[in-house]
Write a protein that holds these residues in place. Structure first.
Motif, PDB file in Angstrom:
ATOM      1  N   GLU A  42     -17.446   8.762 -38.438  1.00  0.00           N
ATOM      2  CA  GLU A  42     -17.301   9.964 -37.619  1.00  0.00           C
ATOM      3  C   GLU A  42     -15.923  10.619 -37.768  1.00  0.00           C
ATOM      4  OE1 GLU A  42     -19.805  11.339 -35.833  1.00  0.00           O
ATOM      5  OE2 GLU A  42     -21.050   9.780 -36.745  1.00  0.00           O
ATOM      6  N   ALA A  43     -15.109  10.105 -38.678  1.00  0.00           N
ATOM      7  CA  ALA A  43     -13.743  10.625 -38.845  1.00  0.00           C
ATOM      8  C   ALA A  43     -13.737  12.111 -39.188  1.00  0.00           C
ATOM      9  CB  ALA A  43     -12.991   9.828 -39.913  1.00  0.00           C
ATOM     10  N   SER A  44     -14.704  12.562 -39.971  1.00  0.00           N
ATOM     11  CA  SER A  44     -14.734  13.987 -40.330  1.00  0.00           C
ATOM     12  C   SER A  44     -15.016  14.854 -39.105  1.00  0.00           C
ATOM     13  CB  SER A  44     -15.752  14.257 -41.431  1.00  0.00           C
ATOM     14  OG  SER A  44     -17.049  13.921 -41.017  1.00  0.00           O
ATOM     15  N   THR A  45     -15.822  14.336 -38.187  1.00  0.00           N
ATOM     16  CA  THR A  45     -16.093  15.070 -36.945  1.00  0.00           C
ATOM     17  C   THR A  45     -14.829  15.164 -36.102  1.00  0.00           C
ATOM     18  OG1 THR A  45     -18.376  14.296 -36.951  1.00  0.00           O
ATOM     19  CG2 THR A  45     -17.508  15.106 -34.853  1.00  0.00           C
ATOM     20  N   ILE A  46     -14.087  14.071 -36.008  1.00  0.00           N
ATOM     21  CA  ILE A  46     -12.830  14.065 -35.251  1.00  0.00           C
ATOM     22  C   ILE A  46     -11.835  15.015 -35.913  1.00  0.00           C
ATOM     23  CG2 ILE A  46     -10.905  12.647 -34.434  1.00  0.00           C
ATOM     24  CD1 ILE A  46     -13.565  11.924 -33.103  1.00  0.00           C
ATOM     25  N   ALA A  47     -11.748  14.975 -37.231  1.00  0.00           N
ATOM     26  CA  ALA A  47     -10.835  15.862 -37.961  1.00  0.00           C
ATOM     27  C   ALA A  47     -11.190  17.325 -37.705  1.00  0.00           C
ATOM     28  CB  ALA A  47     -10.865  15.555 -39.446  1.00  0.00           C
ATOM     29  N   GLU A  48     -12.465  17.612 -37.629  1.00  0.00           N
ATOM     30  CA  GLU A  48     -12.920  18.976 -37.341  1.00  0.00           C
ATOM     31  C   GLU A  48     -12.477  19.417 -35.948  1.00  0.00           C
ATOM     32  OE1 GLU A  48     -17.296  20.680 -37.198  1.00  0.00           O
ATOM     33  OE2 GLU A  48     -16.854  19.702 -39.127  1.00  0.00           O
ATOM     34  N   ILE A  49     -12.603  18.528 -34.985  1.00  0.00           N
ATOM     35  CA  ILE A  49     -12.169  18.831 -33.613  1.00  0.00           C
ATOM     36  C   ILE A  49     -10.667  19.086 -33.592  1.00  0.00           C
ATOM     37  CG2 ILE A  49     -11.904  17.884 -31.274  1.00  0.00           C
ATOM     38  CD1 ILE A  49     -14.565  16.335 -31.826  1.00  0.00           C
ATOM     39  N   ILE A  50      -9.911  18.256 -34.308  1.00  0.00           N
ATOM     40  CA  ILE A  50      -8.456  18.425 -34.382  1.00  0.00           C
ATOM     41  C   ILE A  50      -8.123  19.778 -34.979  1.00  0.00           C
ATOM     42  CG2 ILE A  50      -6.355  17.566 -35.500  1.00  0.00           C
ATOM     43  CD1 ILE A  50      -7.582  14.713 -35.204  1.00  0.00           C
ATOM     44  N   GLU A  51      -8.830  20.151 -36.033  1.00  0.00           N
ATOM     45  CA  GLU A  51      -8.612  21.451 -36.679  1.00  0.00           C
ATOM     46  C   GLU A  51      -8.944  22.601 -35.730  1.00  0.00           C
ATOM     47  OE1 GLU A  51      -7.722  24.289 -39.494  1.00  0.00           O
ATOM     48  OE2 GLU A  51      -7.475  22.142 -39.805  1.00  0.00           O
ATOM     49  N   GLU A  52     -10.105  22.526 -35.079  1.00  0.00           N
ATOM     50  CA  GLU A  52     -10.576  23.598 -34.202  1.00  0.00           C
ATOM     51  C   GLU A  52      -9.662  23.837 -33.007  1.00  0.00           C
ATOM     52  OE1 GLU A  52     -14.572  22.523 -33.225  1.00  0.00           O
ATOM     53  OE2 GLU A  52     -15.327  23.053 -35.224  1.00  0.00           O
ATOM     54  N   CYS A  53      -9.027  22.792 -32.503  1.00  0.00           N
ATOM     55  CA  CYS A  53      -8.189  22.958 -31.315  1.00  0.00           C
ATOM     56  C   CYS A  53      -6.736  23.270 -31.655  1.00  0.00           C
ATOM     57  CB  CYS A  53      -8.276  21.730 -30.409  1.00  0.00           C
ATOM     58  SG  CYS A  53      -7.391  20.288 -31.017  1.00  0.00           S
ATOM     59  N   GLY A  54      -6.431  23.414 -32.941  1.00  0.00           N
ATOM     60  CA  GLY A  54      -5.075  23.777 -33.342  1.00  0.00           C
ATOM     61  C   GLY A  54      -4.174  22.604 -33.641  1.00  0.00           C
ATOM     62  N   GLY A  55      -4.708  21.406 -33.616  1.00  0.00           N
ATOM     63  CA  GLY A  55      -3.888  20.228 -33.890  1.00  0.00           C
ATOM     64  C   GLY A  55      -3.322  20.218 -35.299  1.00  0.00           C
ATOM     65  N   SER A  56      -4.121  20.656 -36.266  1.00  0.00           N
ATOM     66  CA  SER A  56      -3.643  20.704 -37.653  1.00  0.00           C
ATOM     67  C   SER A  56      -2.499  21.698 -37.791  1.00  0.00           C
ATOM     68  CB  SER A  56      -4.779  21.093 -38.599  1.00  0.00           C
ATOM     69  OG  SER A  56      -5.784  20.128 -38.562  1.00  0.00           O
ATOM     70  N   TYR A  57      -2.637  22.832 -37.126  1.00  0.00           N
ATOM     71  CA  TYR A  57      -1.580  23.843 -37.115  1.00  0.00           C
ATOM     72  C   TYR A  57      -0.273  23.254 -36.579  1.00  0.00           C
ATOM     73  CZ  TYR A  57       1.192  27.574 -35.054  1.00  0.00           C
ATOM     74  OH  TYR A  57       2.227  28.377 -34.669  1.00  0.00           O
ATOM     75  N   LEU A  58      -0.369  22.532 -35.474  1.00  0.00           N
ATOM     76  CA  LEU A  58       0.826  21.938 -34.884  1.00  0.00           C
ATOM     77  C   LEU A  58       1.438  20.885 -35.799  1.00  0.00           C
ATOM     78  CD1 LEU A  58      -0.322  21.673 -31.167  1.00  0.00           C
ATOM     79  CD2 LEU A  58       1.408  23.217 -32.107  1.00  0.00           C
ATOM     80  N   MET A  59       0.593  20.138 -36.514  1.00  0.00           N
ATOM     81  CA  MET A  59       1.112  19.148 -37.460  1.00  0.00           C
ATOM     82  C   MET A  59       1.856  19.822 -38.611  1.00  0.00           C
ATOM     83  SD  MET A  59      -1.783  16.230 -37.689  1.00  0.00           S
ATOM     84  CE  MET A  59      -3.019  16.313 -36.424  1.00  0.00           C
ATOM     85  N   VAL A  60       1.341  20.954 -39.084  1.00  0.00           N
ATOM     86  CA  VAL A  60       2.036  21.704 -40.131  1.00  0.00           C
ATOM     87  C   VAL A  60       3.381  22.180 -39.607  1.00  0.00           C
ATOM     88  CG1 VAL A  60       1.988  23.820 -41.506  1.00  0.00           C
ATOM     89  CG2 VAL A  60      -0.032  22.376 -41.383  1.00  0.00           C
ATOM     90  N   CYS A  61       3.389  22.680 -38.396  1.00  0.00           N
ATOM     91  CA  CYS A  61       4.653  23.141 -37.798  1.00  0.00           C
ATOM     92  C   CYS A  61       5.647  21.997 -37.669  1.00  0.00           C
ATOM     93  CB  CYS A  61       4.393  23.783 -36.446  1.00  0.00           C
ATOM     94  SG  CYS A  61       3.624  25.400 -36.556  1.00  0.00           S
ATOM     95  N   LEU A  62       5.166  20.819 -37.310  1.00  0.00           N
ATOM     96  CA  LEU A  62       6.050  19.657 -37.225  1.00  0.00           C
ATOM     97  C   LEU A  62       6.606  19.303 -38.593  1.00  0.00           C
ATOM     98  CD1 LEU A  62       4.024  17.410 -34.786  1.00  0.00           C
ATOM     99  CD2 LEU A  62       6.243  18.470 -34.327  1.00  0.00           C
ATOM    100  N   ARG A  63       5.761  19.419 -39.601  1.00  0.00           N
ATOM    101  CA  ARG A  63       6.176  19.095 -40.971  1.00  0.00           C
ATOM    102  C   ARG A  63       7.312  20.006 -41.424  1.00  0.00           C
ATOM    103  NH1 ARG A  63       8.070  17.887 -45.146  1.00  0.00           N
ATOM    104  NH2 ARG A  63       7.034  17.525 -47.111  1.00  0.00           N
ATOM    105  N   TYR A  64       7.234  21.266 -41.010  1.00  0.00           N
ATOM    106  CA  TYR A  64       8.234  22.255 -41.408  1.00  0.00           C
ATOM    107  C   TYR A  64       9.098  22.669 -40.224  1.00  0.00           C
ATOM    108  CZ  TYR A  64       5.439  22.410 -45.599  1.00  0.00           C
ATOM    109  OH  TYR A  64       4.774  22.060 -46.740  1.00  0.00           O
ATOM    110  N   ALA A  65       9.381  21.741 -39.340  1.00  0.00           N
ATOM    111  CA  ALA A  65      10.077  22.044 -38.087  1.00  0.00           C
ATOM    112  C   ALA A  65      11.416  22.734 -38.300  1.00  0.00           C
ATOM    113  CB  ALA A  65      10.276  20.777 -37.269  1.00  0.00           C
ATOM    114  N   SER A  66      12.076  22.465 -39.391  1.00  0.00           N
ATOM    115  CA  SER A  66      13.381  23.085 -39.604  1.00  0.00           C
ATOM    116  C   SER A  66      13.275  24.572 -39.914  1.00  0.00           C
ATOM    117  CB  SER A  66      14.133  22.376 -40.734  1.00  0.00           C
ATOM    118  OG  SER A  66      13.430  22.508 -41.940  1.00  0.00           O
ATOM    119  N   VAL A  67      12.099  25.028 -40.360  1.00  0.00           N
ATOM    120  CA  VAL A  67      11.936  26.445 -40.673  1.00  0.00           C
ATOM    121  C   VAL A  67      10.803  27.095 -39.904  1.00  0.00           C
ATOM    122  CG1 VAL A  67      12.918  26.304 -42.980  1.00  0.00           C
ATOM    123  CG2 VAL A  67      10.478  25.918 -42.664  1.00  0.00           C
ATOM    124  N   CYS A  68      10.184  26.355 -39.021  1.00  0.00           N
ATOM    125  CA  CYS A  68       9.003  26.870 -38.328  1.00  0.00           C
ATOM    126  C   CYS A  68       9.160  26.645 -36.825  1.00  0.00           C
ATOM    127  CB  CYS A  68       7.752  26.156 -38.822  1.00  0.00           C
ATOM    128  SG  CYS A  68       6.247  26.653 -37.979  1.00  0.00           S
TER     129      CYS A  68
END
Length: 80
Positions: A42-68
């Protein structure tokens, strides 16, 4: 895992990625990793939920925190 999804805890958990406390962010990242590991097939379903709620976006921002700056999830994108 199914219980967590049914209780809709993933989106509020992902929202904690926007706090300015690095310890909280690390706990959330570790928690999401563990949830995905435990989800198995069910990991793909969880990943989809994370994506839909903006979690992936926040992880990208954390990755580039010095410029984002982390903006509310509703803004829809990072400003690099």
């Amino acid at each position: 895992m199914e219980f967590l999804v049914e209780q809709n805890v993933i989106p509020p958990f992902c929202n904690l990625l926007s706090v300015k406390d690095s310890q909280v962010v690390q706990v959330v990242l570790d928690g999401l990793k563990n949830i995905l590991i435990m989800a198995g097939d069910e990991a793909s379903t969880i990943a989809e939920i994370i994506e839909e709620c903006g979690g992936s976006y926040l992880m990208v921002c954390l990755r580039y925190a010095s410029v984002c700056c982390i903006h509310p999830v509703q803004s829809g994108r990072c400003s690099f």
